[in-house]
Design a protein around this motif. Structure first.
Motif, short mmCIF file in Angstrom:
data_model
loop_
_atom_site.label_atom_id
_atom_site.label_comp_id
_atom_site.label_asym_id
_atom_site.label_seq_id
_atom_site.Cartn_x
_atom_site.Cartn_y
_atom_site.Cartn_z
N LEU A 594 0.72 -0.93 0.14
CA LEU A 594 -0.05 0.07 0.47
C LEU A 594 1.07 1.24 -0.13
N ASP A 595 0.78 2.25 -0.51
CA ASP A 595 1.05 3.03 -1.40
C ASP A 595 0.14 4.52 -0.73
N GLY A 608 8.57 11.36 9.16
CA GLY A 608 8.00 10.69 10.49
C GLY A 608 7.96 9.33 9.67
N ALA A 609 7.47 8.08 10.61
CA ALA A 609 6.73 7.15 9.54
C ALA A 609 5.93 6.57 10.02
N VAL A 610 5.03 5.84 8.27
CA VAL A 610 3.35 5.14 8.57
C VAL A 610 4.14 3.89 8.99
N HIS A 611 3.05 3.49 10.03
CA HIS A 611 2.97 2.04 10.65
C HIS A 611 1.44 1.56 10.27
N VAL A 630 4.23 -3.08 10.54
CA VAL A 630 5.38 -3.14 9.62
C VAL A 630 5.54 -1.68 9.17
N SER A 631 5.99 -0.91 9.52
CA SER A 631 6.29 0.61 9.13
C SER A 631 7.65 0.54 7.85
N SER A 632 7.14 1.84 7.47
CA SER A 632 7.45 2.45 6.40
C SER A 632 8.99 3.35 6.94
N THR A 647 5.95 3.72 0.82
CA THR A 647 4.75 2.24 0.43
C THR A 647 5.73 1.09 1.57
N ILE A 648 4.28 0.46 2.50
CA ILE A 648 4.29 -0.75 3.53
C ILE A 648 3.57 -1.16 2.26
#
Length: 712
Positions: A594-595, A608-611, A630-632, A647-648
């Protein structure tokens, strides 16, 4: 009485011991509460086929009035009034918040004035007719035509029916806002206009009335600082001046600083309020006090169960703003109604932006256009001081212009003329001359678009942002579809003006509406060209169930969605077209890639990061968040610029589940949240349906919904 649940919403019958309904002073923005008398409560009432008491200030159609009759066209109100004896030597003014539609006022049988216009506040100097300490009979004769097509009436139902009767409601006729008496000086300030558009001082204009307005001296003082300006009225009683502020404090939603200005003329005193703020267009952007701002608005029609256009009590009225803010909105579009000054003052005090607009007629004629424009001076005089009002609206969707600006020079000219008239009255705010489409003279290009198919919505929003198209189909009735354009004139620039979606929303159930809210708002946030949006709508009204809240202002079942997350400064934008409410995706059988982008409208960039983590289906989305699966990599979002994709890839769940996604900074602080529901999509059962029966059916909502378009 605060409106919290159905059994407490109706106003109880007034008794001798009970206070009158709506007992609060109605004008905190122009305060004369030291000497006033509230005239709400029980009045005698006569109408065709009816005689008995009525409770003011509730319209005679409302249950709260005690009359509860629709389609009465005339009514006569009477009561005894007594101005306090210690008002002797003062001028006495009788004020009306609003009366629909024509009011003729007498004291002891003597005519003191008449007024036409169902939404405007008005007043009469009754000094010569009402002696302090002596009782008199006050009579208000009201005419409220059932055929409202040629008069401004907003969402009130008409007979014959309006073109837009399907989105109209029970009329509000007669006295529907507070009535009161005030004591004023022998020469007094009839109006006080304050503007803080310069950001460094307050410009003042005072119109005097009474014994000797010509040449009168006026003193204006900022309470709390003591800064003062001395003004002298001209031959017409008009005085202007300016108070320079040594340390000006600006008004904004984050810091809504209000200045209270005392205006004295002889023995007269009034305290008015305003703020220092400058709201402007800069190319396709909106700026408040020199900083870019994005409008996250909600449309509010201001109707109430049992009381119509009148709020049942002050607490309920003011709570509206708290509720809107809790849903994540920074602006309320108050639809086709001058809302009470009490509400506007609370918006000033708490920092809510307001898009204000008058009611419109429904059929075009020169007389109807003139009646529409006749409201504008009263609107600006009463409400122009409020810093919260950042946009003036005029016509809505060509109502009162027969949906035909492009085909009628006279109708187009009516919209242009209304714009120019309002610009003469107030040059400090952007103006929208015809909200929705067919713009001919405007400071904002706004558009209304209702689309049930999210893939079509996503495509249209992208094409509009890119300038690839400017038209869209609108279903105006079950058998009436028209193609509307943003532009009704070649003179309106196709770029360089802010573009705002000022009505959208879809879905039959509350779950579907919340689902559309999430995904449609996301697509608006994807495109940096847009300057904001206004979701339709805040609360249900009668048969119209499009609200985020029900008619009693209670939250609905949003299926896990949190409007405050959808409407936050910082949101996640997912590269995905969802399948259905409750089933954004089918449960994946393998890893899901997923983007995710970040849209951020704060002053500074965020990083930051997407989790992501799978949760059991239906798990509430909130804080604290679980441990990420998971994290980006790192992602940074600059203000008003969609970030590049993060992307994750998440492993598949064991079955139906909810995928929580969140953006967190290095300290773990959650900056944005979203989610995906993974569930089986059940194909709809259409056995026995006629061919094509369901393809173009309109969904219930604020307006007739447009059909999908096909460019193939």
């Amino acid at each position: 009485m605060t409106l919290t649940r159905p059994e407490t919403a109706a106003t109880p019958p007034e008794t001798d011991a009970a206070p009158p309904p709506r007992p609060e002073y109605p004008r905190p923005d122009r305060d004369r509460s030291e000497r006033w008398v509230n005239l709400n409560g029980r009045w005698d009432f006569e109408a065709d086929g009816h005689e008995g008491p009525i409770t003011v200030p509730f319209a005679w159609e409302s249950e709260a009035s005690g009359v509860h009759r629709t389609w009465l066209e005339r009514g006569v109100y009477r009561r005894t009034v007594t101005a306090p004896a210690d008002w002797a030597g003062s001028r006495v003014v009788l004020s009306f918040g609003a009366v629909h539609h024509r009011a003729v006022v007498r004291v002891d049988g003597a005519l003191v004035g008449e007024h036409v216009g169902g939404y405007e506040s008005f007043e009469f100097d009754v000094t010569e007719a009402l002696t302090p300490g002596v009782s008199a009979e006050l009579e208000v004769s009201v005419t409220a035509p059932a055929d409202k097509r040629a008069i401004p009436h907003g969402k009130q139902r008409s007979i014959p029916r309006d073109d837009y009767d399907g989105v109209s409601f029970t009329p509000t006729s007669g006295i529907w806002q507070t009535v009161w008496l005030e004591a004023r000086g022998r020469t007094y300030a009839r109006s006080v206009a304050l503007r803080g558009d310069s950001l460094t001082g307050i410009d003042i204009a005072v119109d005097l009335a009474g014994d000797a307005p010509e040449g009168a001296e006026v003193t204006a003082t900022v309470l709390g600082t003591g800064e003062t300006a001395a003004l002298t009225a001209d031959g017409s009683g008009h005085a202007t001046g300016r108070i320079e502020l040594a340390e000006p404090l600006l008004w904004s939603p984050e810091r809504p600083h209000l200045y209270r200005v005392e205006v004295r003329t002889g023995d007269d005193r009034v305290v008015a309020a305003t703020g220092l703020r400058h709201f402007e267009t800069r190319g396709e952007e909106l700026h408040l006090n020199g900083e870019r701002i994005y409008l996250r608005g909600v449309l509010d029609q201001g109707y109430w169960p049992d009381t119509g256009l009148t709020a049942p009590d002050a607490a309920s009225l003011l709570r509206e703003l708290e509720l809107a803010r809790g849903l994540g909105y920074n602006l309320v579009r108050k639809h086709l109604k001058f809302e009470e000054p009490l509400w506007l003052h609370e918006a000033d005090r708490t920092g809510m932006l307001v898009w204000a607009e008058p009611a419109a007629p429904s059929r075009f004629s020169p007389e109807a256009a003139a009646a529409f424009e006749a409201q504008l001076p009263a609107m600006v005089e009463r409400d122009g001081n409020h810093p919260s009002i950042v946009i003036w609206g005029l016509y809505n969707e060509e109502w009162g212009l027969d949906w035909d600006i492009p085909g009628s020079a006279a109708r187009a000219e009516a919209a242009v003329h209304a714009y120019e008239r309002l610009r003469e009255l107030d040059d400090t705010r952007p103006i929208v001359e015809n909200s929705g489409w067919s713009h001919v003279r405007t400071d904002l290009v706004d558009w209304h678009y209702y689309e049930p198919k999210l893939a079509v919505w996503k495509d249209f929003v992208a094409r509009l942002a890119a300038g690839e198209r400017d038209d869209f189909p609108v279903r105006l009735a079950p058998d009436f579809v028209v193609d509307k354009s943003l532009y009704g004139s070649a003179e309106v620039p196709r770029s360089g003006i802010p573009i705002v979606n000022s009505e959208y929303g879809e879905g039959f159930t509350s779950l579907e509406r919340a689902w559309h809210l999430r995904w449609e708002t996301q697509e608006l946030r994807r495109h940096d060209r847009y300057a904001g949006y206004v979701y339709t709508e805040f609360a249900d009204v009668e048969h119209e169930a499009a609200g985020l809240l029900d008619t009693w202002r209670r939250p609905k079942d949003w299926g896990g969605a949190r409007p405050a997350d959808v409407n936050a400064d910082t949101v996640l934008v997912l590269d995905l077209v969802p399948l259905a409410a409750g089933a954004d995706i089918e449960p994946p059988t393998g890893p899901l890639a997923l983007d995710v982008h970040v849209s951020h409208h704060g002053r500074d960039s965020v990083s930051g990061a997407v989790h992501a983590a799978w949760l059991p289906a239906g798990t509430p989305v909130g804080v604290p968040v679980p441990k990420p699966e998971v994290s980006s990599g790192p992602v940074t979002a600059e203000p008003f610029r969609l970030s590049s994709a993060a992307t994750i890839t998440v492993p598949p769940p064991s079955g139906p589940a909810r995928l929580l996604l969140w953006l967190a900074d290095e300290s773990g602080r959650v900056l944005a949240r979203s989610f995906l529901d993974a569930a089986e999509v059940e194909p709809p059962n259409r056995r026995g349906a006629r061919p094509g029966e369901f393809e173009d059916a309109p969904a219930p909502g604020h307006a007739w919904q447009p059909i999908a378009f096909d460019d193939s």
